[in-house]
Design a protein around this motif. Structure first.
Motif, mmCIF file in Angstrom:
data_model
loop_
_atom_site.group_PDB
_atom_site.id
_atom_site.type_symbol
_atom_site.label_atom_id
_atom_site.label_comp_id
_atom_site.label_asym_id
_atom_site.label_seq_id
_atom_site.Cartn_x
_atom_site.Cartn_y
_atom_site.Cartn_z
ATOM 1 N N THR A 183 0.827 -1.196 0.000
ATOM 2 C CA THR A 183 0.000 0.000 0.000
ATOM 3 C C THR A 183 0.867 1.253 0.000
ATOM 4 O O THR A 183 0.564 2.234 -0.688
ATOM 5 C CB THR A 183 -0.949 -0.007 1.213
ATOM 6 O OG1 THR A 183 -1.816 -1.139 1.105
ATOM 7 C CG2 THR A 183 -1.783 1.258 1.267
ATOM 8 N N PRO A 237 -8.073 -3.009 -3.277
ATOM 9 C CA PRO A 237 -8.681 -1.729 -2.894
ATOM 10 C C PRO A 237 -7.671 -0.628 -2.600
ATOM 11 O O PRO A 237 -7.995 0.563 -2.712
ATOM 12 C CB PRO A 237 -9.484 -2.089 -1.640
ATOM 13 C CG PRO A 237 -9.777 -3.539 -1.776
ATOM 14 C CD PRO A 237 -8.602 -4.132 -2.469
ATOM 15 N N SER A 238 -6.454 -0.990 -2.223
ATOM 16 C CA SER A 238 -5.437 0.025 -1.934
ATOM 17 C C SER A 238 -5.072 0.843 -3.170
ATOM 18 O O SER A 238 -4.574 1.968 -3.043
ATOM 19 C CB SER A 238 -4.169 -0.630 -1.370
ATOM 20 O OG SER A 238 -4.399 -1.097 -0.067
ATOM 21 N N GLN A 239 -5.286 0.295 -4.339
ATOM 22 C CA GLN A 239 -4.962 1.052 -5.555
ATOM 23 C C GLN A 239 -5.828 2.301 -5.660
ATOM 24 O O GLN A 239 -5.338 3.401 -5.889
ATOM 25 C CB GLN A 239 -5.148 0.156 -6.785
ATOM 26 C CG GLN A 239 -4.172 -1.001 -6.799
ATOM 27 C CD GLN A 239 -4.419 -1.955 -7.940
ATOM 28 O OE1 GLN A 239 -5.192 -1.684 -8.849
ATOM 29 N NE2 GLN A 239 -3.746 -3.093 -7.911
ATOM 30 N N ALA A 240 -7.126 2.114 -5.489
ATOM 31 C CA ALA A 240 -8.035 3.261 -5.528
ATOM 32 C C ALA A 240 -7.836 4.153 -4.306
ATOM 33 O O ALA A 240 -7.836 5.387 -4.407
ATOM 34 C CB ALA A 240 -9.478 2.784 -5.600
ATOM 35 N N ALA A 241 -7.628 3.540 -3.143
ATOM 36 C CA ALA A 241 -7.534 4.308 -1.899
ATOM 37 C C ALA A 241 -6.322 5.241 -1.905
ATOM 38 O O ALA A 241 -6.426 6.416 -1.519
ATOM 39 C CB ALA A 241 -7.462 3.357 -0.710
ATOM 40 N N THR A 242 -5.173 4.735 -2.334
ATOM 41 C CA THR A 242 -3.964 5.570 -2.305
ATOM 42 C C THR A 242 -4.041 6.695 -3.332
ATOM 43 O O THR A 242 -3.579 7.813 -3.066
ATOM 44 C CB THR A 242 -2.710 4.716 -2.553
ATOM 45 O OG1 THR A 242 -2.916 3.898 -3.725
ATOM 46 C CG2 THR A 242 -2.411 3.818 -1.373
ATOM 47 N N ALA A 258 -6.810 8.097 -4.271
ATOM 48 C CA ALA A 258 -7.780 9.045 -3.718
ATOM 49 C C ALA A 258 -7.127 9.934 -2.661
ATOM 50 O O ALA A 258 -7.431 11.133 -2.572
ATOM 51 C CB ALA A 258 -8.965 8.292 -3.127
ATOM 52 N N VAL A 259 -6.233 9.360 -1.861
ATOM 53 C CA VAL A 259 -5.519 10.151 -0.851
ATOM 54 C C VAL A 259 -4.696 11.261 -1.514
ATOM 55 O O VAL A 259 -4.543 12.350 -0.953
ATOM 56 C CB VAL A 259 -4.614 9.237 0.010
ATOM 57 C CG1 VAL A 259 -3.645 10.056 0.861
ATOM 58 C CG2 VAL A 259 -5.467 8.346 0.904
ATOM 59 N N ILE A 296 -11.399 8.715 -8.870
ATOM 60 C CA ILE A 296 -11.172 7.313 -9.236
ATOM 61 C C ILE A 296 -12.236 6.845 -10.220
ATOM 62 O O ILE A 296 -13.437 6.985 -9.971
ATOM 63 C CB ILE A 296 -11.188 6.400 -7.999
ATOM 64 C CG1 ILE A 296 -10.241 6.946 -6.918
ATOM 65 C CG2 ILE A 296 -10.815 4.976 -8.388
ATOM 66 C CD1 ILE A 296 -8.812 7.114 -7.362
ATOM 67 N N THR A 345 -13.466 3.414 -12.062
ATOM 68 C CA THR A 345 -13.303 1.971 -11.896
ATOM 69 C C THR A 345 -13.919 1.222 -13.068
ATOM 70 O O THR A 345 -15.102 1.396 -13.387
ATOM 71 C CB THR A 345 -13.972 1.502 -10.589
ATOM 72 O OG1 THR A 345 -13.417 2.240 -9.499
ATOM 73 C CG2 THR A 345 -13.744 0.022 -10.362
ATOM 74 N N HIS A 368 -11.732 -9.277 -0.519
ATOM 75 C CA HIS A 368 -11.900 -7.866 -0.214
ATOM 76 C C HIS A 368 -13.371 -7.487 -0.396
ATOM 77 O O HIS A 368 -14.086 -8.069 -1.193
ATOM 78 C CB HIS A 368 -11.077 -7.002 -1.189
ATOM 79 C CG HIS A 368 -9.613 -7.322 -1.184
ATOM 80 N ND1 HIS A 368 -8.837 -7.163 -0.073
ATOM 81 C CD2 HIS A 368 -8.786 -7.777 -2.161
ATOM 82 C CE1 HIS A 368 -7.591 -7.514 -0.360
ATOM 83 N NE2 HIS A 368 -7.538 -7.895 -1.610
#
Length: 525
Positions: free
Chosen positions: A160, A194-199, A201-202, A207, A209, A439
């Motif tokens: 991540t 899910p970390s791909q979208a989450a990081t 977004a941070v 995003i 998909t 996930h």
């Protein structure tokens, strides 16, 4: 309750159960584990006592709130806790799915405990750490060959964090070209981690998909419809968490490149790809590998792991620094990268994890690495064909070979018996086996995700399959057996409260526990 006859491959198991307090509750004032000696006079005369020179502003006003406990009781405490867990040294650990649990060579654990290794400090002068810098550099070179990338940083401490670093590089790259305000979208896929979208977004990205077509592959027509002058990048895992490898991935990266985007690759789990495919030939600008998955270093409970981050030459100057370079005579740290995103963690990687993975690669060689991938794929496809014969189980989407893992489904069994994948998960613990669903969100209904890796034998796989067959038989003949499980574990069904999803209920440190306990007590009064 009616018992179902059990296959003899399914072993008897009962989890150890100790009424074990947390270590802070074992505190006994005055009890000593290790007595640290004062500096002797010879040392004091040369360098001082090691305490008096500490500035007053750096000294604690009072001692830290640590438990006082003897060595023997510390040992008993942690051995008891170890008996209450499952792990890759304890059971057939193919049920962790995307986390790639494999055998960790124990000789590599001896390597990292070498006194020379243990005495290293990341702030010591690089001239005194040439051996470790050489290992970091040579692992970099190995990773370049495995991936086709040109430079690697081992600074990220997880997959991540590596994804976050890559999203940061994407933003910095477009910023250097004056396009960071225009390019505000990152494209990913629903079956990627899910970390791909989450990081992304941070980092402030919107995003987008992509969902799969009927065959389970990401839909290339949907990609064409969403890519634009706003596209900053494309991030994907391939194979995705379903275990399906997208053979048209180079067409995806080409479309994104033509729109001016950067393509980066989640290879946290590359167990089915070593020596067979590379990120470079698939058209990626960056990729990362989790050394604590594919390259046989332990996960350490999410602790000191490493997300090895590789980039093409054009992106070298954006890497988190420092990186290790070799001038032909000495290894040195290069922290003078023009567009560096800065550090994503302290220092330049977890040396012990790096050494383990380097030793694993050197022991196997190029032919051995390829055999790892071939064996992992063989094991996975054996499992794939066997599980689809179990009543109520299926593997949605494209039929035929999968790579290193598969996301299966109990949807049919749930409809016919009411037994859910969470019920199966609890029942598996009665056989000493771990089992992971997937996930969230559950795109595959009633999912379970298995990955056998190269470490497991046919006998190991047959034991795991027999447990699933046993549970399927129970579900169809007497579903209450599965629904009321576990029977031999330390914990039974969790209640339906939302405390796992509610930060107000979390107590991740002893201090926060004490604080929240005091607040609760005040409210009760």
């Amino acid at each position: 309750m009616k018992k179902i006859q059990r296959n003899n491959k399914v072993r008897d198991f009962h989890q150890a159960k100790w009424n074990e307090p947390i270590i802070f509750e074992l505190h006994q004032p005055g009890e000593v584990g290790v007595e640290v000696p004062s500096a002797n006079q010879t040392i004091v005369s040369e360098v001082g006592d090691g305490v008096s020179a500490i500035p007053a502003t750096m000294c604690r006003p009072e001692k830290p709130n640590l438990p006082e406990i003897s060595q023997a009781r510390v040992l008993r405490h942690y051995v008891r806790l170890s008996q209450e867990t499952l792990g890759s040294d304890f059971n057939v650990e193919i049920g962790q799915g995307t986390c790639t649990m494999k055998y960790i060579p124990k000789i590599n654990e001896l390597l990292i405990r070498n006194p020379k290794m243990m005495a290293l400090h990341p702030l010591q002068n690089e001239s005194t750490a040439q051996g470790m810098l050489e290992i970091i550099y040579k692992l970099d070179v190995c990773m370049r060959e495995i991936s086709g990338m040109d430079y690697f940083s081992f600074q990220p401490s997880s997959g991540t964090q590596a994804l976050f670093a890559m999203a940061s590089i994407v933003r910095k790259y477009h910023e250097s070209r004056g396009e960071d305000q225009q390019r505000d979208e990152i494209i990913t896929t629903i079956f990627s981690h899910p970390s791909q979208a989450a990081t992304a977004a941070v980092k402030g990205y919107k995003i987008i998909t992509l969902h799969p077509g009927e065959d389970g592959f990401p839909d290339i027509e949907k990609l064409k419809a969403v890519v634009s002058e706003r596209t900053a990048g494309f991030v994907v895992a391939n194979p995705e968490d379903t275990g399906i490898f997208n053979p048209k991935i180079k067409e995806f990266t080409k479309i994104v490149h033509e729109a001016g985007g950067v393509c980066y690759y989640d290879q946290a789990n590359a167990n089915g790809l070593l020596g067979i495919t590379r990120a470079k030939e698939a058209g990626f600008d960056m990729c990362f590998f989790n050394l604590h998955k594919t390259f046989a270093a332990p996960h350490m409970c999410g602790g000191p792991a490493t997300g090895a981050l590789g980039v093409v030459d054009e992106l070298k100057e954006f890497l988190p620094g420092p990186i290790v370079e070799f001038d032909g005579e000495q290894y040195h740290l290069n922290d003078n990268l023009t567009h560096s995103i800065g550090k994503v963690r302290a220092f330049h990687g977890v040396a012990q994890t790096i050494l383990r993975s380097y030793a694993w690669i050197r022991a196997l060689g190029s032919e051995g690495l390829k055999e790892v991938a071939q064996t992992a794929v063989l094991n996975n496809n054996y499992l794939y064909h066997k599980i689809q014969k179990i009543r109520g189980a299926s593997a949605p989407y494209v039929k035929g070979q999968r790579l290193e893992q598969v996301r299966y489904s109990w949807e049919q069994m749930t409809k016919e018996t009411g037994v859910t994948t969470e019920d199966v998960q609890r029942r598996m613990t009665d056989f000493g086996l771990h089992y992971w669903t997937s996930h969230h969100p559950y795109i595959v209904p009633q999912p379970f995700t298995l990955e056998p890796t190269e470490s497991y034998s046919k006998a190991d796989l047959d034991e795991y399959i027999a447990a699933l067959e046993q549970i399927s038989n129970e579900a169809y003949e007497n579903p209450e057996i599965v629904q009321n499980a576990p029977y031999n574990s330390t914990i039974h069904k969790l209640d339906e409260q939302d405390y796992l999803d509610n930060p107000e209920e979390w107590c991740i440190t002893w201090r926060s526990y004490i604080k929240k306990s005091m607040v609760s007590e005040l409210f009760r009064k």
